[in-house]
Structure formats: C-alpha cells, structure tokens
Design an enzyme around this catalytic site. Structure first.
Site, short mmCIF file in Angstrom:
data_model
loop_
_atom_site.label_atom_id
_atom_site.label_comp_id
_atom_site.label_asym_id
_atom_site.label_seq_id
_atom_site.Cartn_x
_atom_site.Cartn_y
_atom_site.Cartn_z
N ARG A 184 0.85 -1.21 0.00
CA ARG A 184 0.00 0.00 0.00
C ARG A 184 0.87 1.25 0.00
O ARG A 184 0.59 2.23 -0.68
CB ARG A 184 -0.89 0.01 1.25
CG ARG A 184 -1.95 -1.08 1.24
CD ARG A 184 -2.98 -0.88 2.33
NE ARG A 184 -2.60 -1.42 3.61
CZ ARG A 184 -3.06 -2.55 4.13
NH1 ARG A 184 -3.92 -3.30 3.44
NH2 ARG A 184 -2.69 -2.96 5.32
N PHE A 210 -11.47 -5.30 -5.23
CA PHE A 210 -11.41 -6.11 -4.00
C PHE A 210 -10.81 -5.23 -2.88
O PHE A 210 -9.86 -5.62 -2.21
CB PHE A 210 -10.57 -7.38 -4.19
CG PHE A 210 -10.94 -8.21 -5.38
CD1 PHE A 210 -11.96 -9.14 -5.31
CD2 PHE A 210 -10.28 -8.05 -6.60
CE1 PHE A 210 -12.31 -9.91 -6.42
CE2 PHE A 210 -10.62 -8.81 -7.71
CZ PHE A 210 -11.63 -9.75 -7.62
N ASP A 236 -15.87 -3.39 -3.89
CA ASP A 236 -15.87 -4.65 -3.12
C ASP A 236 -17.30 -5.15 -3.07
O ASP A 236 -18.25 -4.37 -3.05
CB ASP A 236 -15.34 -4.44 -1.71
CG ASP A 236 -14.91 -5.75 -1.05
OD1 ASP A 236 -13.70 -6.02 -0.96
OD2 ASP A 236 -15.81 -6.53 -0.64
N ASN A 261 -19.82 -6.71 -7.58
CA ASN A 261 -18.94 -7.81 -7.96
C ASN A 261 -17.89 -7.25 -8.93
O ASN A 261 -18.24 -6.63 -9.94
CB ASN A 261 -19.79 -8.88 -8.64
CG ASN A 261 -18.99 -10.11 -8.98
OD1 ASN A 261 -17.86 -10.02 -9.46
ND2 ASN A 261 -19.58 -11.26 -8.74
N ASP A 283 -6.57 -7.22 -5.89
CA ASP A 283 -6.12 -7.97 -4.70
C ASP A 283 -7.24 -8.91 -4.23
O ASP A 283 -7.86 -8.68 -3.19
CB ASP A 283 -5.72 -6.99 -3.59
CG ASP A 283 -5.23 -7.71 -2.34
OD1 ASP A 283 -4.78 -8.87 -2.45
OD2 ASP A 283 -5.30 -7.11 -1.25
N CYS A 295 -2.77 -14.10 -2.81
CA CYS A 295 -2.43 -14.59 -1.47
C CYS A 295 -2.60 -16.11 -1.40
O CYS A 295 -2.64 -16.67 -0.31
CB CYS A 295 -3.26 -13.89 -0.40
SG CYS A 295 -5.03 -14.08 -0.64
N1 SAH Z 1 -6.88 -5.10 -0.66
C1 SAH Z 1 -7.56 -5.23 0.61
C2 SAH Z 1 -7.80 -6.69 0.99
C3 SAH Z 1 -8.62 -7.48 0.02
S1 SAH Z 1 -9.33 -8.92 0.70
C4 SAH Z 1 -6.79 -4.47 1.68
O1 SAH Z 1 -5.69 -3.96 1.42
O2 SAH Z 1 -7.30 -4.37 2.80
C5 SAH Z 1 -10.38 -9.48 -0.57
C6 SAH Z 1 -11.70 -8.73 -0.69
O3 SAH Z 1 -12.36 -9.22 -1.86
C7 SAH Z 1 -12.69 -8.94 0.44
O4 SAH Z 1 -13.01 -7.69 1.00
C8 SAH Z 1 -13.94 -9.55 -0.22
O5 SAH Z 1 -15.17 -9.02 0.28
C9 SAH Z 1 -13.76 -9.13 -1.65
N2 SAH Z 1 -14.40 -9.96 -2.70
C10 SAH Z 1 -14.41 -11.30 -2.82
N3 SAH Z 1 -14.99 -11.67 -3.99
C11 SAH Z 1 -15.35 -10.51 -4.61
C12 SAH Z 1 -15.98 -10.23 -5.87
N4 SAH Z 1 -16.33 -11.19 -6.71
N5 SAH Z 1 -16.18 -8.94 -6.20
C13 SAH Z 1 -15.82 -7.94 -5.35
N6 SAH Z 1 -15.21 -8.16 -4.17
C14 SAH Z 1 -14.98 -9.43 -3.81
#
Ligand code: SAH
Length: 398
Positions: A214, A230, A252, A281, A302, A342
């Site tokens: 970040r 995400f 998200d 989504n 991510d 991850c």
């Molecule tokens: N980059 C973030 C962490 C991401 S964790 C940080 O730095 O804090 C992954 C995220 O993806 C979660 O919040 C989850 O709700 C979201 N997620 C999972 N599938 C998804 C989808 N199909 N579309 C949008 N978000 C999604």
C-alpha cells in the site's frame, strides 16, 4: 523432562533438519501410544536420533508441528514467553511504533509458534488459535501477552476453517481478557488512519500483510485515477489518495466493507464524493467499464485466495489470468497494474507467468517494476515455502 516419541520413516527427517516445521502423516513410521492430542512429543529419525520437538495431534494431516529442534529446550510457559518476546522485539525494532500501531505480533510457524496468530490494533490484541496444539497453550499465551504488552483487551477470532482440519469442533470468538474493544478501533498505518471492526471484519479485521505494498502504491499515485478492485475497507484506496491520486474508485462485493471505506476516507479527510465507493462484484464492474470504454491510469487487483488445494491449481491459474487480463485491458498505455495473489499454492514464479499470459491475452506488454512479498511482520523462514504466500507485482502496462 521426557516426551513420548514419534518415529519417522527413513529419510523423512531431511526437511525437518533444514528447518521445515511440519511432519506430514505420510512421514510418520510409528505413532506413540496413548498421547493426549496437543501434548508435546519428540520426533526421532528411523535410527532413533532426535530430530525435533513439537505438539502432536494424530487427527491432523500434520500430526506434529515443530516447536524446537533444540533437545535441551523444555516446552513450558517460559518457552512460550521467550518465543512471544522474540516476536514482539522483532516488530518493535523494525516497525516505526510512532507511525504504525497495527501489525501482526505473532505469525504462527514463521515465529516458531505454529498455529498462533496475534495482531495488534492500537491498544487491543486479536488472537487466533488455529490448532489443537496452541489451543492447549491458550491460558499461557493470554498471560504472556498481558505481561509483555499490557493490552486494554484481548479479543479472540478463532473462526477459522483450519481448526476443523485439526479435529476441533468449536470456533470461539469474543473477549478473553481485559476490556471490550469499541465497535471500531482506530489505528494508524504509516500515519494513515483506519477504523477496524475486530468483531465482524474479515480475518482479524484488517489485511496487515499488504502494508508495504500500500505504501509503494502511494509513491505511484500522483495525479492518476486509480481503480481499487477487492478493496475491502480501502487500504490501497487511502494510500492512493494520500499519494494525491486525482480519483480513487473502490469496489468490493461486501457492503459493510464499502461503508468502512467511506468512513476511512473521511477519517483521513478525503471526500467520498471525489472517491466513489461501490458495492459490486468486481467481475461485473470490469465488464461494465469495458462496455463503457472507461479506462484507468492504475488498477489494483487484490482478490481473496482462489485456491486452497494442490488439485485446484490449474483452475485457479486460469481464473487469475482471466481477472488480470480484464484489468490490463482497462489500463491506459503507460499506466500501472498492481496485482496480488495470497494463494500459497501459486508460487512467486507462477504468478509472474500468470501476468505474462494475462498481458499476452490482452495484446499488451507489461514491465514489472516492483515485486514484493508480504510485509515484515509476516516473515517467512527460507525453509518454509508455505510461509511465502503473498505475491504483489507492480507492472507498467504498454
Ligand atoms: N486489498 C484489501 C484486501 C482485500 S481482501 C486491503 O488492502 O485491505 C479481498 C476482498 O475481496 C474482500 O473484501 C472480499 O469481500 C472481496 N471480494 C471477494 N470476492 C469478490 C468479488 N467477486 N467482487 C468484489 N469483491 C470481492
């Protein structure tokens, strides 16, 4: 102190001698009789020579997790205290405590305490006991954390699937010591402010492992429009905004996460009117952008782990390629892709290959300018490849 013994099959001591912390069930030649699950055992090679000492659980596919390779070391409260003290010292000496008060204090196997996770959020600690072996140490762990860190409260988030694999039937969450945390704990990460919901948030409330990535994004954000896919509670979004991005769009699927992005933007004096937060989504959103010919200077991707087993690797690889292709297609020439995985099963080299295929499918070229693993408070012993789980690549898209 003598311990019951697990005898390995011939040759199965090699990885342990290199420092790997797991004994897989296939490596065991002879199990001990009548050992309580979670008890300490000695691991001997086929010749009867001491290899390691760890905690035992016959019900697990990893019947022994190593605590020490030192024959003279007894596993008791003092052992736990010294391991936790060492982990705390590492963070105190490598993380600037004046600008960051949210970090992982104990990272399981990587800190010599398999199955134990401890995260600090300002004056509170959040703990996870992933295995039966650390469940047995629960009271000691809590006492030691109180003694060494004097937190206002310790909250448990052992709602983790790994407990089931260890034969544990309960997934406890809640207060285990001290005062109740507030609904939102305010923390500082490199001077950026975040509100953490330790009760309902994902994992222990925040993805601490992306801290350094970040911060890197911040240095690349000036005057750019950024799409954070995400985004969870907006970690990358806040750092892009701090780096003076002209606009950050956060997407998200979770509405509570999106509500917290808006909260966190305001906390850092950014306006959600300038930086839209969208509950959607990501796959639909990217499709919509493509249909509307909307492009960005920078896209962060991510996603959650796509793969948890070896068998699912080919399918997950295809999913990562497809997602990254969709992102690459929307990046203006000369813009930046920030892409992370991850999934432990996708190794570092494979992730480069995924981005190569994504670029090629999009008819674009990508130059990697930075490649990172997880942050310093998630250290990975060289002997424990499973510990190198997070990959994050920064690539210029042409
Ligand atoms: N980059 C973030 C962490 C991401 S964790 C940080 O730095 O804090 C992954 C995220 O993806 C979660 O919040 C989850 O709700 C979201 N997620 C999972 N599938 C998804 C989808 N199909 N579309 C949008 N978000 C999604």
């Amino acid at each position: 102190m003598t311990y019951q013994q697990v005898i390995l099959r011939r040759g199965k001591e090699r990885r342990l001698l290199e420092g790997h912390p797991w004994v897989f069930s296939g490596a065991v030649g002879q199990h001990p009789d009548g050992v309580e699950p979670g008890a300490t055992v000695d691991v001997l090679d086929a010749e009867g020579v001491f290899v390691a000492r760890g905690y035992y659980n016959a019900a697990s596919s990893i019947p022994v997790r190593v605590l020490t390779r030192n024959l003279g070391e007894t596993i008791d409260a003092n052992f736990v205290r010294e391991r936790i003290r060492r982990a705390i010292d590492l963070r105190r000496s490598w993380i600037d405590q004046k600008t960051t008060n949210a970090y992982r204090v104990v990272h399981g196997e990587s800190d010599g305490l398999p199955g134990l996770i401890v995260d600090r959020y300002a004056d509170f600690l959040v703990v996870q006991f992933h295995t039966l072996g650390v469940e047995v140490m629960r009271d000691t762990v809590v006492d030691v954390l109180n003694e060494l860190m004097s937190p206002t409260g310790i909250w448990e988030r052992s709602d983790v699937g790994t407990r089931r694999a260890d034969g544990l039937a309960e997934f406890p969450t809640g207060l285990i010591s001290g005062d109740e945390p507030p609904d939102l704990i305010e923390v500082s990460e490199n001077r950026a402010l975040f509100a953490i919901d330790v009760r309902r948030g994902q994992k222990t409330g925040f993805f601490l492992d992306q801290r350094e990535n970040r911060q890197t994004l911040q240095t690349f954000s000036r005057d750019r429009d950024v799409l954070n896919c995400f985004c969870y509670t907006g970690g990358f979004s806040i750092f892009a905004a701090r780096g003076k991005a002209s606009m950050v769009v956060s997407v998200d699927v979770s509405q509570p996460a999106i509500d917290l992005v808006e909260h966190n933007l305001r906390l850092n004096r950014f306006d959600p009117e300038t930086h839209p937060c969208i509950a959607a989504n990501v796959f639909d959103y990217l499709k919509e952008c493509k249909a509307n010919k909307q492009t960005f200077d920078c896209i962060v991707v991510d996603p959650p782990a796509f793969v948890k087993t070896q068998r699912a690797i080919p399918q997950a690889t295809r999913a990562y390629i497809s997602l990254n292709r969709k992102a690459v297609e929307l990046i203006r020439p000369g813009g930046l892709l920030v892409t992370a995985s991850c999934s432990t099963q996708i190794d570092y080299e494979s992730f480069f290959t995924i981005v190569k295929h994504a670029a090629s499918a999009a008819g674009r070229a990508v130059q990697i300018v930075k490649s990172h693993l997880q942050a310093i408070d998630h250290p990975a012993p060289v002997s424990f490849p499973e510990g190198r789980y997070l990959k994050c690549l920064f690539g210029i898209v042409h």
